[in-house]
Motif scaffolding. Structure first.
Motif, PDB file in Angstrom:
ATOM      1  N   ASP A 156      -6.277 -78.523  85.425  1.00  0.00           N
ATOM      2  CA  ASP A 156      -7.142 -78.770  86.572  1.00  0.00           C
ATOM      3  C   ASP A 156      -6.382 -79.690  87.525  1.00  0.00           C
ATOM      4  O   ASP A 156      -6.274 -80.892  87.269  1.00  0.00           O
ATOM      5  N   PRO A 157      -5.827 -79.160  88.644  1.00  0.00           N
ATOM      6  CA  PRO A 157      -5.004 -79.985  89.525  1.00  0.00           C
ATOM      7  C   PRO A 157      -5.788 -81.068  90.246  1.00  0.00           C
ATOM      8  O   PRO A 157      -5.202 -81.962  90.858  1.00  0.00           O
ATOM      9  N   ARG A 158      -7.123 -81.002  90.166  1.00  0.00           N
ATOM     10  CA  ARG A 158      -7.948 -82.017  90.825  1.00  0.00           C
ATOM     11  C   ARG A 158      -8.127 -83.259  89.966  1.00  0.00           C
ATOM     12  O   ARG A 158      -8.653 -84.269  90.439  1.00  0.00           O
ATOM     13  N   ARG A 159      -7.714 -83.195  88.702  1.00  0.00           N
ATOM     14  CA  ARG A 159      -7.944 -84.316  87.789  1.00  0.00           C
ATOM     15  C   ARG A 159      -6.622 -84.832  87.234  1.00  0.00           C
ATOM     16  O   ARG A 159      -5.643 -84.111  87.136  1.00  0.00           O
ATOM     17  N   SER A 160      -6.645 -86.112  86.872  1.00  0.00           N
ATOM     18  CA  SER A 160      -5.426 -86.781  86.434  1.00  0.00           C
ATOM     19  C   SER A 160      -5.568 -87.313  85.017  1.00  0.00           C
ATOM     20  O   SER A 160      -6.622 -87.843  84.652  1.00  0.00           O
TER      21      SER A 160
ATOM     22  N   GLY B 207       3.156 -73.274  88.212  1.00  0.00           N
ATOM     23  CA  GLY B 207       1.740 -73.097  88.498  1.00  0.00           C
ATOM     24  C   GLY B 207       1.204 -74.085  89.526  1.00  0.00           C
ATOM     25  O   GLY B 207       1.765 -74.240  90.609  1.00  0.00           O
ATOM     26  N   GLN B 208       0.132 -74.797  89.147  1.00  0.00           N
ATOM     27  CA  GLN B 208      -0.536 -75.726  90.048  1.00  0.00           C
ATOM     28  C   GLN B 208       0.094 -77.119  90.039  1.00  0.00           C
ATOM     29  O   GLN B 208      -0.520 -78.071  90.529  1.00  0.00           O
ATOM     30  N   TRP B 209       1.284 -77.255  89.494  1.00  0.00           N
ATOM     31  CA  TRP B 209       1.937 -78.547  89.422  1.00  0.00           C
ATOM     32  C   TRP B 209       2.084 -79.190  90.790  1.00  0.00           C
ATOM     33  O   TRP B 209       1.815 -80.386  90.971  1.00  0.00           O
ATOM     34  N   ALA B 210       2.497 -78.433  91.803  1.00  0.00           N
ATOM     35  CA  ALA B 210       2.691 -79.008  93.137  1.00  0.00           C
ATOM     36  C   ALA B 210       1.383 -79.548  93.705  1.00  0.00           C
ATOM     37  O   ALA B 210       1.363 -80.609  94.346  1.00  0.00           O
ATOM     38  N   ALA B 211       0.284 -78.840  93.477  1.00  0.00           N
ATOM     39  CA  ALA B 211      -1.021 -79.309  93.964  1.00  0.00           C
ATOM     40  C   ALA B 211      -1.396 -80.626  93.301  1.00  0.00           C
ATOM     41  O   ALA B 211      -1.898 -81.554  93.948  1.00  0.00           O
TER      42      ALA B 211
ATOM     43  N   ASP C 103      -1.472 -86.724  93.375  1.00  0.00           N
ATOM     44  CA  ASP C 103      -1.008 -87.939  92.711  1.00  0.00           C
ATOM     45  C   ASP C 103      -0.201 -88.811  93.668  1.00  0.00           C
ATOM     46  O   ASP C 103      -0.315 -90.038  93.653  1.00  0.00           O
ATOM     47  N   GLN C 104       0.603 -88.179  94.527  1.00  0.00           N
ATOM     48  CA  GLN C 104       1.394 -88.935  95.495  1.00  0.00           C
ATOM     49  C   GLN C 104       0.494 -89.625  96.514  1.00  0.00           C
ATOM     50  O   GLN C 104       0.737 -90.782  96.892  1.00  0.00           O
ATOM     51  N   ARG C 105      -0.552 -88.948  96.969  1.00  0.00           N
ATOM     52  CA  ARG C 105      -1.499 -89.584  97.884  1.00  0.00           C
ATOM     53  C   ARG C 105      -2.131 -90.818  97.243  1.00  0.00           C
ATOM     54  O   ARG C 105      -2.268 -91.867  97.874  1.00  0.00           O
ATOM     55  N   ASP C 106      -2.511 -90.681  95.974  1.00  0.00           N
ATOM     56  CA  ASP C 106      -3.125 -91.801  95.265  1.00  0.00           C
ATOM     57  C   ASP C 106      -2.135 -92.959  95.120  1.00  0.00           C
ATOM     58  O   ASP C 106      -2.501 -94.126  95.302  1.00  0.00           O
ATOM     59  N   TRP C 107      -0.876 -92.631  94.801  1.00  0.00           N
ATOM     60  CA  TRP C 107       0.131 -93.683  94.650  1.00  0.00           C
ATOM     61  C   TRP C 107       0.344 -94.427  95.960  1.00  0.00           C
ATOM     62  O   TRP C 107       0.426 -95.660  95.976  1.00  0.00           O
TER      63      TRP C 107
END
Length: 212
Positions: A203-207, A65-69, A74-78
């Motif tokens: 929700d791929p926008r939230r962590s 699903g939206q895992w890649a998004a 998350d990678q950008r944040d890291w």
């Protein structure tokens, strides 16, 4: 300095323009202290390439699903935190890469995310899923809108062959979590006095790692 590998280049392309400093970059274009430190240290450079391979593998997880998004975000944040906290400190970077490589290497990682039921953050509930120890998943359910208040459930268990997790919740109450791409359906046993039942949508926008 070793040139960029084909696998790392593929990871960089998949990550999009927002990940210009993502794993394995062209050292001729190193533009900040972190990138220069990575290019100057062979050990760090190898870690950078190993992380690129894991990142690409996780992006290509099938039926997720939206895992890649979520993972791209998350990678950008890291990367932003890595650059800000470590700068050109080689030891700091090596430790940070060790943690990130261990994180990306977990087989159950694609279930990670925040799954929402209702209209969070206005109302409803949300379910956070993170990888735990020993091949288990940690699950926590909260009331919206407070992202870390009013916890309703906290548990850790493994998924069975049918992607189900049965969680005891005091007394004779057991709740069943059914995992599928971008959705977790919670079913309450008849002995549960309060209901957490329903479908929670990723929700791929939230962590699950942030207070948001």
């Amino acid at each position: 300095m070793r040139s960029i590998t084909r696998l790392a280049l593929a990871a960089l392309c998949l990550a999009g323009t927002g990940l210009a400093t993502a794993a394995s970059f062209d050292c001729a274009k190193a533009g900040n202290a972190t990138e220069k430190a990575i290019c100057a240290d062979p050990g760090l450079s190898r870690q950078d390439e190993a992380l690129a391979a894991l990142y690409l593998r996780q992006l290509e997880t099938p039926d997720a699903g939206q895992w890649a998004a979520f993972l791209r975000r998350d990678q950008r944040d890291w990367i932003a935190v890595r650059n800000r906290e470590c700068k050109g400190d080689t030891q700091c970077l090596k430790q940070d890469y060790e943690r990130r490589i261990a994180f990306l290497g977990q087989p159950l990682l694609p279930w990670t995310g925040r799954y929402v039921q209702g209209q969070c953050p206005q109302d409803g509930r949300f379910l956070d899923v993170t990888p735990g120890d020993g091949g288990a998943l940690d699950v926590e359910i909260y009331v919206c809108p407070d992202p870390r208040g009013n916890m309703l459930l906290q548990a850790r268990d493994v998924l069975d062959a049918g992607r189900r997790m049965k969680v005891p919740d005091g007394g004779r109450c057991t709740r069943t979590f059914q995992f599928s791409a971008d959705r977790i359906t919670v079913a309450d046993a008849p002995d549960c006095t309060s209901s957490l039942a329903g479908t929670y949508v990723r929700d791929p926008r939230r962590s699950p790692f942030k207070r948001e």
